[in-house]
Design a protein around this motif. Structure first.
Motif, short mmCIF file in Angstrom:
data_model
loop_
_atom_site.label_atom_id
_atom_site.label_comp_id
_atom_site.label_asym_id
_atom_site.label_seq_id
_atom_site.Cartn_x
_atom_site.Cartn_y
_atom_site.Cartn_z
N MET A 202 -35.13 -1.53 20.56
CA MET A 202 -34.24 -0.43 20.93
C MET A 202 -34.35 0.71 19.91
O MET A 202 -34.20 0.49 18.71
N LYS A 203 -34.62 1.92 20.43
CA LYS A 203 -34.70 3.06 19.53
C LYS A 203 -33.30 3.56 19.19
O LYS A 203 -32.40 3.50 20.02
N THR A 204 -33.15 4.07 17.98
CA THR A 204 -31.87 4.67 17.58
C THR A 204 -31.72 6.03 18.26
O THR A 204 -32.62 6.86 18.18
N LYS A 205 -30.57 6.21 18.92
CA LYS A 205 -30.36 7.45 19.67
C LYS A 205 -29.67 8.51 18.80
O LYS A 205 -28.69 8.22 18.11
N VAL A 206 -30.20 9.73 18.87
CA VAL A 206 -29.65 10.85 18.09
C VAL A 206 -29.40 12.03 19.03
O VAL A 206 -30.26 12.36 19.85
N LEU A 207 -28.24 12.65 18.91
CA LEU A 207 -27.94 13.83 19.71
C LEU A 207 -28.32 15.08 18.92
O LEU A 207 -27.91 15.22 17.76
N ILE A 208 -29.10 15.96 19.54
CA ILE A 208 -29.48 17.21 18.86
C ILE A 208 -28.89 18.37 19.65
O ILE A 208 -29.38 18.72 20.73
N THR A 209 -27.82 18.96 19.13
CA THR A 209 -27.25 20.13 19.82
C THR A 209 -28.09 21.35 19.43
O THR A 209 -28.64 21.40 18.33
N GLY B 243 -39.93 7.80 15.71
CA GLY B 243 -39.48 6.63 16.47
C GLY B 243 -38.05 6.68 16.98
O GLY B 243 -37.53 5.67 17.45
N TYR B 244 -37.41 7.83 16.93
CA TYR B 244 -36.04 7.94 17.43
C TYR B 244 -36.03 8.39 18.89
O TYR B 244 -36.96 9.05 19.35
N GLU B 245 -34.94 8.03 19.58
CA GLU B 245 -34.70 8.59 20.91
C GLU B 245 -33.81 9.82 20.72
O GLU B 245 -32.76 9.70 20.07
N VAL B 246 -34.25 10.96 21.21
CA VAL B 246 -33.39 12.14 21.03
C VAL B 246 -32.87 12.64 22.37
O VAL B 246 -33.57 12.59 23.38
N ILE B 247 -31.62 13.08 22.36
CA ILE B 247 -31.02 13.73 23.52
C ILE B 247 -30.75 15.18 23.11
O ILE B 247 -30.06 15.43 22.11
N GLN C 171 -22.31 7.63 24.09
CA GLN C 171 -21.54 7.10 22.97
C GLN C 171 -22.30 6.03 22.17
O GLN C 171 -21.84 5.61 21.12
N ASP C 172 -23.49 5.66 22.67
CA ASP C 172 -24.33 4.73 21.89
C ASP C 172 -25.16 5.49 20.84
O ASP C 172 -25.92 4.87 20.09
N ALA C 173 -25.02 6.82 20.76
CA ALA C 173 -25.77 7.58 19.74
C ALA C 173 -25.24 7.24 18.36
O ALA C 173 -24.06 6.93 18.19
N LYS C 174 -26.15 7.30 17.39
CA LYS C 174 -25.75 6.92 16.03
C LYS C 174 -25.55 8.13 15.13
O LYS C 174 -24.96 8.01 14.05
N ALA C 175 -26.08 9.28 15.52
CA ALA C 175 -25.94 10.47 14.68
C ALA C 175 -26.04 11.73 15.53
O ALA C 175 -26.58 11.69 16.65
N ILE C 176 -25.51 12.81 14.98
CA ILE C 176 -25.58 14.12 15.65
C ILE C 176 -26.17 15.13 14.67
O ILE C 176 -25.77 15.16 13.50
#
Ligand code: NAD
Ligand code: UD1
Length: 343
Positions: free
Chosen positions: A1-8, A26-30, A75-80
């Motif tokens: 599972m990749k760590t999810k990060v939100l990029i505004t 290797g991160y998943e970005v939104i 809400q499963d993201a780990k950082a913003i």
């Protein structure tokens, strides 16, 4: 599972380069963006470079309902990493309320939604502008934040103060504020770069647009400053180096290596160049002659802004790797690509 990060602000200039760096690590970005100063095409361009097309959520973060819906979904993201903001200095002087409501509103909404959804690692895009006119060079993190000259700059200073109040009020959140000096340059692939709308305010896009002939002449604002050649000096940093600093800062938070609930780092190369030195670097690197003329000073400009980034070098285990020639060369390659010129 990749760590999810939100990029505004993820389809913007610095956000898109950071998305590439994170995906490659290797991160998943939104990506979250209202596309007010960027385009959806950026998503495919990121996909071309990384072979991963990230998800884009098109919302206005200054609108709480939209922000709440999207954060609940992720809400499963780990950082913003919060890049979203309006950034045109001159425009902010004419439209202060728009700048405060967008920049402060999107920050507070993002922090509220992060808290509601248990996302407790937050990185903020700050700016050298929080120092106003500094008393001494190079500028360290603890230098006085004087009142910036523009509502844009003040929105960054107030944002830092809001985040200081937040970490003082609760222990759950960890924040890193990164103060960028002068980001320039573009991705080596030629797929990503700075795309200002209308007449550019900033030096680098003005130079490249002058070289292509879109602008007739570059005006150099003032040669009577107390600097080595009388021309203002800035600390230019390659946007990919900046993106790599975000990866380091984020991993420091994820590994809980931060020493304070809120840490602040200056991000520059530590070397100052005058506008004339940038022009000469551009001409030497690209072989393009630049039409320029010296004129009067621009309102609000300070003689010299050079970072001490020693703290970032030490604590983030990061160093900028790309020199001025690579910065101006990549900016030129990007300009040629988007204008589709052959020279
Ligand atoms: P940019 O304009 O290219 O990117 C910002 C993105 O945020 C844009 O894509 C825009 O559409 C989006 N956005 C703005 N308001 C939004 C909202 N309410 N909701 C959702 N999306 C929104 O700018 P950039 O150069 O990539 O800058 C990124 C951040 O870094 C900004 O916060 C900026 O103030 C800061 N910064 C930039 C520089 C610089 O020289 N580029 C220097 C210091 C600090
Ligand atoms: C500006 C903003 C700063 C913001 C940053 C990134 C001001 C006073 N500061 O920084 O708040 O964080 O952009 O968006 O606007 N120059 C010319 N001719 C030009 C353009 C620029 O000579 O056509 C000179 C300027 O005088 C300056 C240098 O180039 O000395 C860099 O200018 P610019 O790229 O606009 O950045 P800053 O002014 O440093």
């Amino acid at each position: 599972m990749k760590t999810k990060v939100l990029i505004t602000g993820g389809t913007g200039y610095i956000g898109s380069h950071t998305a590439v760096t994170l995906i490659e690590a290797g991160y998943e970005v939104i990506l979250i963006d209202n596309l007010s100063n960027s385009s959806e095409n950026v998503v495919s361009r990121i996909g071309t470079i990384t072979k991963v097309k990230p998800e884009l959520e098109v919302i206005d973060l200054a609108k709480m309902e939209q922000c709440a819906t999207v954060f609940k979904r992720h809400q499963d993201a780990k950082a913003i990493i919060h890049f979203a903001a309006l950034k045109a200095v001159g425009e902010s002087v004419k439209k202060p309320l728009e700048y405060y409501s967008n920049n402060i509103g999107s920050l507070t909404n993002t922090l509220i939604c992060a808290k509601k959804n248990g996302i407790d690692k937050f990185i903020f895009s700050s700016s050298a502008t929080v120092f106003g006119e500094p008393d001494s060079i190079p500028i360290t993190e603890d230098a006085l934040r004087k009142r910036p000259f523009s509502p844009y700059g003040n929105s960054k200073k107030v944002s830092e103060e809001i985040m200081e109040d937040l970490v003082a009020s609760e222990s759950a959140v960890s924040i890193t504020s990164l103060r960028y000096f002068n980001p320039i340059g573009a991705h080596d692939s030629g797929e990503l770069g700075e795309l200002p709308s209308g007449v550019p305010n900033n030096l680098m896009p003005y130079i490249t647009q002058t070289a292509t002939g879109i602008r007739e002449k570059l005006w150099v604002y003032g040669d009577d400053y107390p600097t080595r050649d009388g021309i203002p000096i800035r600390d230019y940093i390659h946007v990919v180096d900046l993106a790599e600093a975000h990866l380091s800062a984020m991993e420091r938070l994820l590994k809980e290596e931060n020493e304070e609930p809120m840490e602040v780092f200056n991000l520059g190369s530590g070397v100052g160049y005058s506008v004339m030195e940038v022009i000469h670097a551009f001409e030497t690197t690209t072989g393009q002659k630049l039409n320029y003329e010296i004129t009067h000073r621009r309102n609000g400009d300070v003689p010299q802004l050079v970072a001490s980034s020693e703290l970032a070098y030490k604590k983030l285990d990061w160093k900028p790797k790309r020199n001025l020639s690579e910065m101006v060369g990549s900016a030129w390659a990007w300009e040629k690509k988007i204008r589709n010129t052959k020279n």
